[in-house]
Scaffold this motif. Structure first.
Motif, PDB file in Angstrom:
ATOM      1  N   PHE A  37       0.989  -1.110  -0.342  1.00 40.15           N
ATOM      2  CA  PHE A  37      -0.132   0.067  -0.307  1.00 40.15           C
ATOM      3  C   PHE A  37       1.005   1.247  -0.508  1.00 40.15           C
ATOM      4  O   PHE A  37       1.652   1.665   0.695  1.00 40.15           O
ATOM      5  N   GLY A  38       0.625   2.157  -1.010  1.00 38.73           N
ATOM      6  CA  GLY A  38       1.288   3.580  -1.063  1.00 38.73           C
ATOM      7  C   GLY A  38      -0.070   4.852  -0.970  1.00 38.73           C
ATOM      8  O   GLY A  38       0.266   5.578  -0.501  1.00 38.73           O
ATOM      9  N   MET A  41      -4.488   5.418  -4.322  1.00 42.18           N
ATOM     10  CA  MET A  41      -5.106   6.534  -5.547  1.00 42.18           C
ATOM     11  C   MET A  41      -4.201   5.950  -6.682  1.00 42.18           C
ATOM     12  O   MET A  41      -4.665   7.099  -7.851  1.00 42.18           O
ATOM     13  N   LYS A  43      -1.500   6.439  -7.653  1.00 40.35           N
ATOM     14  CA  LYS A  43      -0.262   7.671  -8.303  1.00 40.35           C
ATOM     15  C   LYS A  43       1.069   7.238  -7.965  1.00 40.35           C
ATOM     16  O   LYS A  43       1.856   7.865  -8.218  1.00 40.35           O
ATOM     17  N   CYS A  44       1.379   5.865  -7.356  1.00 42.48           N
ATOM     18  CA  CYS A  44       2.695   5.910  -7.015  1.00 42.48           C
ATOM     19  C   CYS A  44       3.007   4.240  -7.117  1.00 42.48           C
ATOM     20  O   CYS A  44       4.010   3.920  -7.547  1.00 42.48           O
ATOM     21  N   PRO A 127       4.105   4.522 -14.052  1.00 48.60           N
ATOM     22  CA  PRO A 127       3.300   4.217 -13.156  1.00 48.60           C
ATOM     23  C   PRO A 127       4.071   4.701 -12.137  1.00 48.60           C
ATOM     24  O   PRO A 127       3.294   4.796 -10.724  1.00 48.60           O
TER      25      PRO A 127
END
Lengths: 148, 705
Positions: A37-38, A41, A43-44, A127
């Motif tokens: 988990f980063g 959303m 985004k990471c 990404p």
């Protein structure tokens, strides 16, 4: 609800609430902690896995939609897999948090194009975020997997 | 130089343990932050004893078990911990040889150590590190390290011991769990110091909430359920008061209007009347740590009142003190154990989340409470790196060389870690008590290389230099340490200014610097960076293609670093290539040094080109990666890095040494390419467009004051 999944080639039955994300199933139900988990959303890229062989953000994919879609995570790669071996050989990490997700995007790229150009590696990794600044080593490690 | 780590841990027994046959156990107070320090320490001990790395175990950052070496920070782990371990190993070998020689009545030079075994002429006994440690103990006072390792083991770089596990996807604190795990999420106020109003809560809500003053958290066995609950209950909490932020409060210009505490280096000088005065002002914005992983901690109170915390802290002993103050219990009732997290670049939320977990866990004795911050918390509640402004002033002699230089700096503090004050250093405490006024800001002393004044005195031969820090306390913003502290602003300002002075004097920036640098190691790195980048072929400026160089020696005592940057400017700045030469003294782990410097270059390039804390539309600090973009793979420059190994010199730190010269080189490359000097970081599209359209008010032929 009961969901039938195929993770790293293994058929599995998982009991999970309907809106559970693939990321949570992998980490909390199956104990596969490589997928991280980063941001939650898309985004990471820390949570990237392969679904049907293509990179997908597991933090937003709802697990109940994934029956009959084979899933691959970093745990599906053995230590002597050429990509993993190349990461180690190039010492291509600092903290290592982002790397399992990056490995998944790299794997999809190398399957599609075994000897990618540098620009293709950069595009495939767009990404993904890395904050330690291990980018150059990661790029070199991926390029050298397919290098003759 | 004797390692300061030996002051509180003076005995061989503090560092080494041979109690398990064939295993050398090392203890270090330094912790793994992704920089590979533990591998470097294993390598040191392996070489000293001639023992295979696979037979060396390392215990790191556990209070009560490992030496208290302060924070793992400031590019000091090799200079302090590696040299302490070297001295411990050498003392151990010397003392063991002496005792063996006495026992077998031979000269000590006849005792030889190889692969952990001692050999003595004509003696068949099994004499090993383990048997001698068992016989004589390890309570020897550590002396100085000997000149050269006593064994003849090859010194090839050891690959990172922790990497295979991390690449395979485990081994970080985010991945830890326990049978008795209880997940918790903290409900945060929207503003620093806001007070919790629970009047909207339903009676049943209180059963799933931990409330302590204005500190509120939800708990659940199940992570999805936890998030759902947090969302639901978060909406029912109301918050009153606190410090409302505005966009203007986040601008560097706001700092000059705040009351300031003054610190100085040197004395201001009056310039001679005939000297020309040149002035320029530079700014940097607030920055964030922006680690990819969210800080995480596990905490458990035993039935006996003992607290155990697993934390990614940089300073286990300092965190223990802060927890002791928070709960008003003895330090001896607390164990803090380090576990590696995602990359750490300074005082992030690592200590805070440990305080959060411990505070929640106090309500659930016998359960292991796990708190892992959300992305929004990671951005909006981690300490920030302060914005700042430097007014630089130089007086010039007839030859165009500076006769004096002074920096007038304004900045928030870079030092709010646990240990900087007796209380109020953990977020849980600030939230619980609704604190709007943080501890008074402090400036770090010279012995720590300063904070806001770090690298504020230029390395150049200028007859009179002076730096003044106006230390301020920006309301509503918790500022603290980020990689390099004040060096980012100060080296950016000084190296930009040196180029401006060179242009003014009509001298090439390389020659201008070399004419003002005496230290041969400084001259060497700068000359070599120029050579490897073909500096002498640098084209005329103003074409959109820019080359810039910069030099700095971090804290005036770590590695010497020179950097050349090449940029292409259209509407945005594209960083094509970086050439870097670094002299880090004797190198313990060459690949470790390279990895740290490469990482420092990329991180600083991201700061310089993209990063700036802005107010969101919700009136908060950034909450998502869209609010705070960082450099992505397609924008990574090519890096040509060369390390000067100086085996006869002491090891110099490497972790933070590249950030100053990287931003300086980029600033000068941008000015060269644009033909216009940009004095306000970061070099975003907006700034470049403004400069292209109307100039930045800062032509190369800038006016004096």
């Amino acid at each position: 609800m009961l969901v039938n999944l195929k993770v790293n080639g293994n058929p599995l039955e998982v009991e999970a609430a309907e809106d559970t994300t693939l990321l949570e199933v992998l980490r909390e139900h199956l104990g596969l902690k490589g997928t991280r988990f980063g941001c939650g959303m898309e985004k990471c890229g820390a949570c990237m896995v392969l679904v049907d062989g293509e990179p997908e953000y597991s933090c937003t994919r709802i697990v109940s939609t994934l029956e009959d879609h084979p899933i691959q995570t970093v745990e599906g790669l053995t230590d002597d897999h050429p990509l993993i071996a190349s990461f180690v050989e190039h010492q291509a990490a600092q903290c290592g948090f982002c790397l399992p997700g990056i490995a998944m995007s790299a794997l999809a790229l190398l399957r599609r194009k075994p000897e990618p150009e540098r620009d293709e590696v950069l595009a495939a990794l767009e990404p993904h975020l890395c904050r330690c600044g291990a980018h150059q080593r990661i790029i070199d490690a991926i390029l050298s997997v397919g290098a003759p | 130089m004797r390692s300061p780590s030996l002051l509180s841990a003076p005995l061989v027994a503090d560092w080494l343990d041979f109690s398990e046959k064939d295993i050398v156990r090392i203890r270090t107070g330094k912790v793994e932050l992704g920089q590979g320090i533990l591998t470097a320490l294993v390598q040191v001990v392996s070489q000293r004893f001639g023992v295979e790395p696979s037979r060396i175990e390392i215990v790191s950052g556990v209070t009560g078990k490992t030496p208290n070496e302060g924070y793992t920070a400031g590019s000091l782990s090799v200079p302090h911990s590696a040299t302490a371990l070297e001295a411990a190993c050498d003392t151990c070998i010397t003392e063991f040889c002496l005792r063996i020689a006495r026992k077998y009545s031979v000269d000590k030079d006849q005792v030889w150590l190889s692969a952990g075994q001692f050999s003595v002429p004509d003696v068949a006994d099994d004499i090993s590190l383990w048997s001698i440690a068992d016989e004589f103990g390890l309570d020897f006072e550590i002396g100085d390290a000997v000149e050269r390792p006593l064994t003849n083991v090859e010194s090839a770089d050891l690959p990172r011991l922790d990497l295979p596990q991390k690449i395979a996807g485990s081994g970080l604190i985010q991945d830890l769990t326990a049978d008795d795990i209880l997940h918790a999420q903290i409900l945060r106020p929207p503003r620093l110091g806001a007070q919790l109003d629970t009047s909207n809560l339903l009676p049943e809500d209180r059963n799933t909430l931990v409330i302590d003053g204005s500190f509120a958290a939800v708990v659940d066995d199940n992570l999805s359920e936890l998030h759902r609950k947090a969302e639901r209950l978060g909406q029912r909490l109301k918050w009153n008061g606190g410090v409302e932020l505005t966009a203007a409060m986040l601008s560097p210009e706001a700092l000059r209007h705040l009351p300031a505490e003054i610190s100085e280096i040197g004395k201001p000088t009056k310039s001679a009347d005939d000297h020309e005065v040149v002035v320029a002002t530079y700014t940097r914005p607030y920055l964030m740590h922006a680690s990819i992983g969210c800080v995480t901690a596990l905490a458990r109170w035993g039935e006996d009142g003992q607290l155990k915390v697993i934390s990614q802290t940089q300073g286990p002993y300092q965190l223990r003190s802060a927890l002791s103050a928070l709960f008003e219990i003895e330090e001896s009732a607390i164990i803090v154990e380090h576990a590696a997290g995602a990359g750490c670049y300074g005082h992030n939320g690592a200590d805070d989340v440990a305080g959060d977990a411990a505070l929640v866990a106090r309500h659930y004795p016998g359960r292991t409470v796990r708190v892992s911050w959300s992305r929004a918390e990671e951005f909006s509640h981690s300490p920030l790196s302060s914005a700042g402004e430097v007014k630089l002033e130089a007086t010039l002699g007839a030859d165009g060389h500076p006769a004096s230089m002074s920096l007038d700096i304004v900045s928030g503090t870079h030092a709010r870690r646990p240990g900087t004050a007796p209380s109020g250093t953990l977020l849980a405490e600030l939230q619980r008590d609704g604190v709007t006024k943080l501890n008074d800001p402090i400036e770090l002393p010279e012995m720590h290389g300063y904070g806001g004044l770090r690298n504020a005195i230029s390395p150049y031969s200028i007859p009179s230099q002076y730096a003044k820090l106006n230390l301020v306390d920006p309301p509503g913003l918790r500022t603290s340490a980020l990689r390099g502290l004040g060096t980012y602003l100060n080296v950016f300002s000084i190296e930009s200014f040196m180029d401006e002075l060179a242009v003014r004097a009509g001298i090439d920036p390389l020659d201008y610097r070399l004419s003002l640098l005496e230290d041969p190691r400084a001259r060497d790195v700068l000359s070599r960076a120029a050579e490897s980048s073909s500096w002498d072929k640098r084209p005329e400026g103003g074409t959109g293609e820019g080359w810039g160089l910069a030099y700095s020696r971090y804290k005036d005592r770590a590695a010497y670093v020179a950097i050349v940057a090449h940029v292409s400017i259209s509407e945005t700045v594209r960083l094509n290539e970086i050439w870097c030469i670094a002299d880090a003294g004797r190198v313990v782990s060459m690949d470790g040094v390279r990895n740290q410097i490469e990482g420092g270059i990329i991180q600083a390039a991201s700061w310089a080109l993209l990063e700036e804390v802005r107010l969101t539309d919700l009136g908060t600090l950034p909450l998502t990666w869209d609010d705070y973009p960082i450099m992505r793979f397609p924008d990574i420059p090519k890096i040509d890095l060369e390390i000067v190994d100086s085996p006869d010199k002491i090891p110099l730190g490497a972790g933070e040494v590249a950030v100053g010269p990287t931003v300086g080189a980029i600033a000068n490359a941008v000015a060269h390419g644009l033909g216009v000097r940009l004095r306000n970081l970061p070099y975003t599209r907006d700034k470049v467009m403004a400069a292209l359209l109307e100039g930045d008010g800062a032509r190369p032929d800038m006016n004096g004051s």
